[in-house]
Write a protein that holds these residues in place. Structure first.
Motif, PDB file in Angstrom:
ATOM      1  N   VAL A  27      -3.889   1.500  -7.281  1.00 55.20           N
ATOM      2  CA  VAL A  27      -3.181   0.380  -8.241  1.00 55.20           C
ATOM      3  C   VAL A  27      -3.256   1.282  -9.655  1.00 55.20           C
ATOM      4  CG1 VAL A  27      -3.658  -1.426  -9.589  1.00 55.20           C
ATOM      5  CG2 VAL A  27      -4.305  -1.512  -6.947  1.00 55.20           C
TER       6      VAL A  27
ATOM      7  N   GLN B   7      -7.998   0.759  -4.391  1.00 56.39           N
ATOM      8  CA  GLN B   7      -8.416  -0.585  -4.192  1.00 56.39           C
ATOM      9  C   GLN B   7      -8.399  -1.033  -2.614  1.00 56.39           C
ATOM     10  OE1 GLN B   7      -9.743  -3.184  -6.180  1.00 56.39           O
ATOM     11  NE2 GLN B   7      -9.965  -4.267  -4.289  1.00 56.39           N
TER      12      GLN B   7
ATOM     13  N   VAL C 173      -5.344  -7.387  -3.698  1.00 58.41           N
ATOM     14  CA  VAL C 173      -4.293  -7.354  -5.146  1.00 58.41           C
ATOM     15  C   VAL C 173      -4.032  -8.710  -5.250  1.00 58.41           C
ATOM     16  CG1 VAL C 173      -3.836  -4.908  -4.708  1.00 58.41           C
ATOM     17  CG2 VAL C 173      -2.392  -6.644  -3.525  1.00 58.41           C
TER      18      VAL C 173
ATOM     19  N   ASP D  36       0.728  -6.646  -9.464  1.00 54.14           N
ATOM     20  CA  ASP D  36       0.330  -5.602  -9.417  1.00 54.14           C
ATOM     21  C   ASP D  36       1.174  -4.459  -9.141  1.00 54.14           C
ATOM     22  OD1 ASP D  36      -2.169  -6.567 -10.413  1.00 54.14           O
ATOM     23  OD2 ASP D  36      -3.225  -6.663  -8.336  1.00 54.14           O
TER      24      ASP D  36
END
Length: 514
Positions: A478, A487, A505, A509
């Motif tokens: 990310v 992530q 997420v 994003d």
């Protein structure tokens, strides 16, 4: 560690420089500062934005149009192809003979076996006919014995008693009538004899007188009395003959009447005795000995029936059964060397020609009925095979009708998925039923098939290039301003174009691709 090594090297360099200056006293030249090289720009990786949209889990495969009814025909034994009665595209009807293997001596063996069966059956039939006749005779004897016993045991019918009584009265009356008639007839004959005997002497006297007169003139034809005397003599002679004949006939009639009187009365008396016995038998009932005799007759007849039914020739029956089995064995063996059309249709393929060596269970002729068609899909990836099930809806695009999409449904799975048992000719295809109105399809036409397994509306998704995998975990990078962070994410549907993101997420994003 690297930092400590750098400090040590710097100290040694300064110390060496001081020693050189002290010892030599020479002037030290200043080293110019090097020009720094420009830092090359690192290639920027693509970024992707987490979006919401439709994510579809689907399988795309190719298939082809086939006849719904299509069978590969093969022999169940090895051999050489003798006759091929059809060629490719020939129409066939159900039960039509299509091909034969070389049978060798089997037809002759079958004829001999059929003759042996016929002979054994004839012998057995004659034996059975004799047995049936013996059983029927015994049954008739039993029925007669049972009827006789019933007649003895049952009380007489009033009508039978009345009839017997009437017969007895009639016989008595007949006897009286016979006696009366016989006596009257004898009396009449006796009177006729007496009358004829009494008339004879006078006629004899007249005859003698006429004879005397005739003897006087018979030699004198010129005598005037000649003709009259002759006529009188002839008349007297005739009357004498008639009188004597009457006496003889009357005597015969009298003798006959006397002879008839005894037998006629005896016959009438016998009829009376018979009628009396019949009446007595009805009214007094059966005698004990008659009942016992009738019961024994019934029992003997029953035993005779049972004995007749038990008579049989198991040896003959065994011969017929063995002959029948031999005929059936040869017929089965010969039928295994023939191929028949299983239904009405046409020949789709022929794989051999007469004289070829045939391997058991290898297709020789393919027969199909293309009045109804289906779609077959054979090449499915192993990871997708278990995800396709019966009743699953599909979308089909035919090469013959590009741009049009038709619906279909999976109706049959490969035998490798539905059965654990090994089969000689396994079916490796997925069968799909479809309707394509307005499109004239032919067997062999190609088609593209899309099988939608799952569809999620308004799902978070990223392209496959944005999702990374390492040691069994999935994650994304990310981008947050100038910083990047890893992530972990949990995914749902994974397709070639989109991956559904379930956790990790949020919409909007920015994710750095690989």
């Amino acid at each position: 560690m690297k930092h400590q090594s750098f400090l040590s090297c710097t100290a040694l360099f300064v110390l060496a420089l001081a020693l050189l200056t002290a010892c030599g006293g020479a002037t030290v030249q200043t080293v110019p500062t090097p020009t720094p090289r420009p830092i090359q720009n690192v290639l920027e990786k693509p970024t992707y934005t987490v979006q919401r949209g439709v994510v579809v889990d689907e399988i795309k495969v190719s298939g082809f149009v086939a006849a719904t009814k299509q069978v590969e025909l093969s022999f169940t034994q090895n051999g050489f192809l003798k006759v091929l009665y059809v060629d490719r595209n020939d129409p066939v009807t159900k039960g039509q003979l299509l091909a034969e293997l070389e049978m060798g001596d089997l037809p002759n063996q079958l004829r001999q076996a059929e003759v042996a069966l016929e002979q054994a059956q004839l012998v057995l039939n004659r034996s059975k006919a004799q047995r049936d006749a013996a059983i029927r005779r015994a049954e008739l004897d039993l029925e007669e014995a049972q009827a006789q016993l019933r007649r003895l045991q049952e009380p007489p019918e009033p009508l039978d008693v009345a009839r017997a009584q009437a017969n007895l009265a009639q016989a008595q009356a007949n006897l009286e009538q016979v006696r009366t008639n016989a006596s009257a007839e004898k009396t009449r004959a006796e009177m006729a004899l007496a009358q004829a005997s009494n008339a004879l002497p006078a006629i004899q006297t007249a005859y003698l007188r006429a004879l005397t007169e005739w003897n006087d003139v018979k030699d004198k034809p010129q005598d005037w009395r000649y003709n009259a005397v002759k006529e009188a003599f002839e008349r007297a002679e005739a009357e004498l003959r008639n009188a004597e004949m009457a006496v003889r006939q009357a005597q015969l009639a009298y003798d006959q009447a006397r002879q008839n009187e005894g037998p006629s009365i005896a016959r009438a008396e016998a009829l009376l005795a018979e009628a009396q016995a019949a009446y007595d038998a009805l009214t007094r009932g059966p005698k004990p000995e008659d009942l016992a005799r009738a019961r024994r007759n019934v029992e003997r007849a029953q035993i005779a029936v049972e004995e007749a039914k038990q008579i049989g020739d198991s040896e003959l029956e065994g011969r017929v059964a063995a002959a029948q089995l031999e005929v059936e064995r040869l017929k089965t063996q010969m039928e295994a060397m023939r191929l028949y059309a299983p239904f009405n249709g046409k020949v789709a393929a022929v794989g051999n020609k007469p004289g070829d060596q045939i391997t058991a269970y290898r297709a020789v002729i393919t027969v199909m009925d293309d009045t109804e068609k289906e779609l077959l899909v054979e090449n499915v990836a192993s990871q997708d095979a278990s995800r396709i099930g019966l009743g699953q809806q599909v979308q089909i695009t035919f090469s013959r009708a590009s741009g049009k999409v038709f619906d279909g449904v999976v109706t049959k799975l490969p035998t490798t998925l539905t059965s654990s048992a090994a089969t000689i000719n396994p079916d490796r295809a997925y069968h799909i039923d479809f309707q394509a109105p307005g499109v004239d399809l032919e067997v062999g036409d190609l088609a593209q098939v899309v099988i939608t397994l799952k569809r999620v509306e308004d799902a978070l998704w990223l392209p496959p290039q944005a999702v990374r995998a390492f040691e069994g975990r999935r994650f994304v990078v990310v981008k947050e301003g100038d910083r990047q962070r890893r992530q972990d994410v949990r995914v749902g549907i994974v397709s070639l174009e989109r991956i559904e993101i379930l956790e990790g997420v949020k919409e909007g994003d920015i994710v750095v691709g690989q």
